[in-house]
Design a protein around this motif. Structure first.
Motif, mmCIF file in Angstrom:
data_model
loop_
_atom_site.group_PDB
_atom_site.id
_atom_site.type_symbol
_atom_site.label_atom_id
_atom_site.label_comp_id
_atom_site.label_asym_id
_atom_site.label_seq_id
_atom_site.Cartn_x
_atom_site.Cartn_y
_atom_site.Cartn_z
ATOM 1 N N PHE A 1 33.489 37.234 42.450
ATOM 2 C CA PHE A 1 33.400 38.469 41.664
ATOM 3 C C PHE A 1 32.972 39.608 42.576
ATOM 4 O O PHE A 1 32.020 39.471 43.335
ATOM 5 N N SER B 1 35.501 46.507 38.601
ATOM 6 C CA SER B 1 35.204 45.120 38.931
ATOM 7 C C SER B 1 36.481 44.303 38.937
ATOM 8 O O SER B 1 37.432 44.614 38.203
ATOM 9 N N LYS C 1 37.926 39.988 39.847
ATOM 10 C CA LYS C 1 37.614 38.626 40.264
ATOM 11 C C LYS C 1 38.903 37.910 40.602
ATOM 12 O O LYS C 1 39.998 38.296 40.160
ATOM 13 N N THR D 1 32.123 43.831 42.424
ATOM 14 C CA THR D 1 31.887 44.976 41.531
ATOM 15 C C THR D 1 31.580 46.216 42.358
ATOM 16 O O THR D 1 30.731 46.180 43.247
ATOM 17 N N TYR D 2 32.278 47.296 42.063
ATOM 18 C CA TYR D 2 32.006 48.604 42.690
ATOM 19 C C TYR D 2 31.456 49.542 41.625
ATOM 20 O O TYR D 2 32.032 49.677 40.547
ATOM 21 N N THR D 3 30.315 50.181 41.905
ATOM 22 C CA THR D 3 29.744 51.195 41.013
ATOM 23 C C THR D 3 29.326 52.401 41.833
ATOM 24 O O THR D 3 28.967 52.279 43.001
ATOM 25 N N LYS E 1 32.471 52.468 37.251
ATOM 26 C CA LYS E 1 32.382 51.048 37.595
ATOM 27 C C LYS E 1 33.769 50.431 37.659
ATOM 28 O O LYS E 1 34.587 50.642 36.770
ATOM 29 N N THR F 1 28.923 44.913 45.102
ATOM 30 C CA THR F 1 28.224 43.645 44.939
ATOM 31 C C THR F 1 29.208 42.482 44.967
ATOM 32 O O THR F 1 30.250 42.528 44.285
#
Length: 595
Positions: free
Chosen positions: A542, A590, A592, A544-546, A588, A533
């Motif tokens: 930002f 993340s 930034k 994010t990988y999940t 998860k 995302t």
């Protein structure tokens, strides 16, 4: 002893005989490996066509009779039987499409989207284009039900490109026009429907659908005229033509919309008598069709159209039906939730058994390969030792020893490089250590990963990354390249902002970091579903990988070490990085960085 007794040991023949011996051993190893692989394929790959067909037929029987819970279970069994999926693409996608249709009936749009995402990688492998058309249409419906008309329009247009029959194209055009109506684009809807509304386009597969679609097109065109305004006569003509066709269908359900359209028409143009008559007709048709939702909606219209005394009576019926419908839907939803849970549980148990079997076979094959490699190494070493012993014994002259030494060094310089050194070290490690020991196993896997990383990094880290206006497209293609039959990757928000003004070094860092994360998670975690995302505010981006993998909890220390390079990269662009291995739903990561 004759002078040429040891002719074969002369230095000019060293390479020749050594290569012959190695070639023979390598050929034997290749034959053995090929036989093992073919044997494994023979056992794992069998024809499931008859079993799939039988299960699919049961599912369709339940579906046609309205027993959607049983149909869902058998469609789920059908798609689980489709292994490998490429060989049964039509059955796999077809069963998933039916499951999606059932899920949408029960309002489970999230699970429906998950099923469609599983089907999308195999759409091009199907032999019948109807499967792709259906999948795109169901995705369009999913977005419409979740109030995303732009996405619904996008997938309807994709379905239109795949549609083959004139009838199917006509139906999709009508659905596109309907989306335009939801967006308030009534003129666009009219432009689409006017050329086809009065055409009688036949459905050669299901002839009864011919007049249903024709009536629906006229109904939608009438509504478009109605909402567009200044088309009073055109709207009424369309409603009358649609009703005329509907009355010949002997289908009360189709007539509900016709009479409701007249109710709306006469409500707008102030004819209370005809408004009430048509509201009553719509309500009666809904009752005959046993459509509780439509019956409630038509009661609401009748309450508005009737006099005060009758409206009170209708209101009591209305509220009683709403309460009853709410309770029945909750029961149905809970019952269907149990069915979905049980189907997932069955799938997990099947996967666990398959994984256990595959792991046992893999361990057995690895043991055989290690034994064979060890045999090859010992054989080569013995051959070289015997050769050198005979050579030293029968060639005492220093100049010949020097020549042999130079020859061997020349061969070594050609054959030995950094990669073969590493492989040799691993072979030595396997001979002198027990791989069942957790520490030795971890070190062995780490060394293998180092070799892989060297070759991978040479290729990937030296490749050119284009940071122009096509950067977003290239980044999406790179991420999508990791998608396999066992891994689906969902990308969210990548195109919601422009990458063009982002610093070139930061774009390269993002590209490399995602590459490294996907490499490591695919190697260590082995997930089946992942999501990336992208979000942006005024100051930061930002990412994010999940994923739904669970193995990473066991390999936390290894992962932390391997992701050190990722963290270092992000720090160079003044970003922050963190990852969470304790998530209940998976793993998860993340990070930034400032814009």
């Amino acid at each position: 002893m004759p002078k040429n007794s040891f002719f074969i040991f002369q230095k000019r023949h060293i390479v020749f005989y050594l290569l012959i011996f190695i070639t023979i051993l390598a050929s034997l190893y290749a034959i053995q490996f090929s036989q093992a692989k073919n044997l494994d394929l023979h056992h794992s790959k069998r024809d499931r066509s008859a079993e799939i067909k039988q299960t699919m037929e049961k599912a369709l029987t339940f579906f046609d009779s309205g027993k959607y819970d049983s149909a869902f279970l058998y469609f789920n069994k059908t798609q689980l039987l489709c292994e490998p999926k490429e060989d049964y693409a039509d059955e796999y996608v077809g069963s998933l499409n039916y499951m999606v249709e059932i899920l949408q009936r029960y309002g489970d749009y999230y699970e429906a989207e998950v099923k469609l995402i599983k089907a999308f990688p195999y759409l091009e492998k199907t032999s019948n284009k109807k499967h792709a058309t259906n999948a795109y249409t169901f995705m369009a419906f999913n977005y419409y039900y979740t109030y995303n008309n732009e996405k619904a329009l996008f997938y309807h247009k994709k379905a239109l490109k795949n549609a083959v029959s004139t009838f199917r194209k006509s139906r999709i055009i009508s659905e596109i026009a309907f989306i335009y109506m939801q967006q308030g684009k009534y003129q666009e809807a009219v432009d689409l429907l006017e050329p086809i509304a009065r055409l009688k386009i036949e459905d050669k597969i299901t002839p009864s659908n011919t007049d249903i679609l024709r009536s629906s097109k006229l109904y939608n065109l009438g509504l478009s005229y109605f909402y567009l305004g200044n088309h009073k006569k055109e709207a009424l003509d369309c409603f009358n033509e649609s009703l005329e066709i509907g009355l010949t269908l002997n289908n009360e359900y189709e007539l509900i919309g016709n009479y409701y359209a007249f109710y709306q028409y006469y409500k707008k143009y102030n004819n209370p008598i005809l408004k009430k008559i048509n509201a009553e007709k719509a309500y009666i048709c809904a009752k005959k069709a046993r459509s509780t939702t439509n019956e409630i909606n038509m009661l609401a219209a009748l309450i508005e159209a009737d006099d005060a005394e009758n409206s009170k009576k209708h209101s009591r019926i209305y509220f009683r039906m709403v309460d009853s419908l709410t309770i029945s839907r909750k029961k149905a939803k809970n019952q269907f939730a149990d069915i979905i849970y049980n189907s997932k549980k069955d799938k997990e148990e099947n996967l666990e058994l398959k994984n256990q079997k595959a792991e046992n076979e893999l361990q057995f094959q690895r043991q055989k390969n290690r034994s064979y490699i060890l045999y090859v190494v010992i054989s080569i070493s013995a051959f070289v030792l015997i050769f050198l012993t005979l050579y030293i014994t029968h060639k005492a002259k220093k100049e010949k020893n020097d020549a042999v030494f130079k020859s061997e060094m020349r061969i070594s310089d050609k054959l030995q490089n950094e990669l073969t050194k590493d492989i040799h070290q691993i072979l030595e490690f396997t001979k002198s250590n027990e791989l069942e020991d957790l520490g030795n196993k971890e070190k062995f896997l780490s060394n293998l990963n180092d070799i892989y990383s060297k070759t991978r990094n040479i290729s990937r880290e030296n490749s050119i990354i284009h940071t122009d206006h096509n950067y977003g497209k290239n980044l999406k293609e790179m991420i999508s390249s990791y998608t396999t039959s066992n891994l689906n990757i969902i990308i969210n928000g990548l195109n919601t902002f422009s990458w063009y003004k982002i610093n070139r070094a930061k774009k390269i860092t993002v590209f490399r970091v995602l590459q490294e994360i996907l490499d490591q998670m695919k190697t260590l975690n082995n997930p089946s579903l992942a999501s990336i995302t992208f979000k942006k505010n005024e100051k930061n981006i930002f990412i994010t990988y999940t994923d739904n993998g669970t193995k990473v909890n066991e390999e936390h220390a290894i992962l932390e070490k391997r992701l050190q390079n990722v963290e270092n990269r992000i720090e160079t662009i003044k970003g922050t990085f963190n990852f969470d291995t304790n998530s209940e739903s998976g793993f998860k990561i993340s990070f930034k960085f400032p814009i």
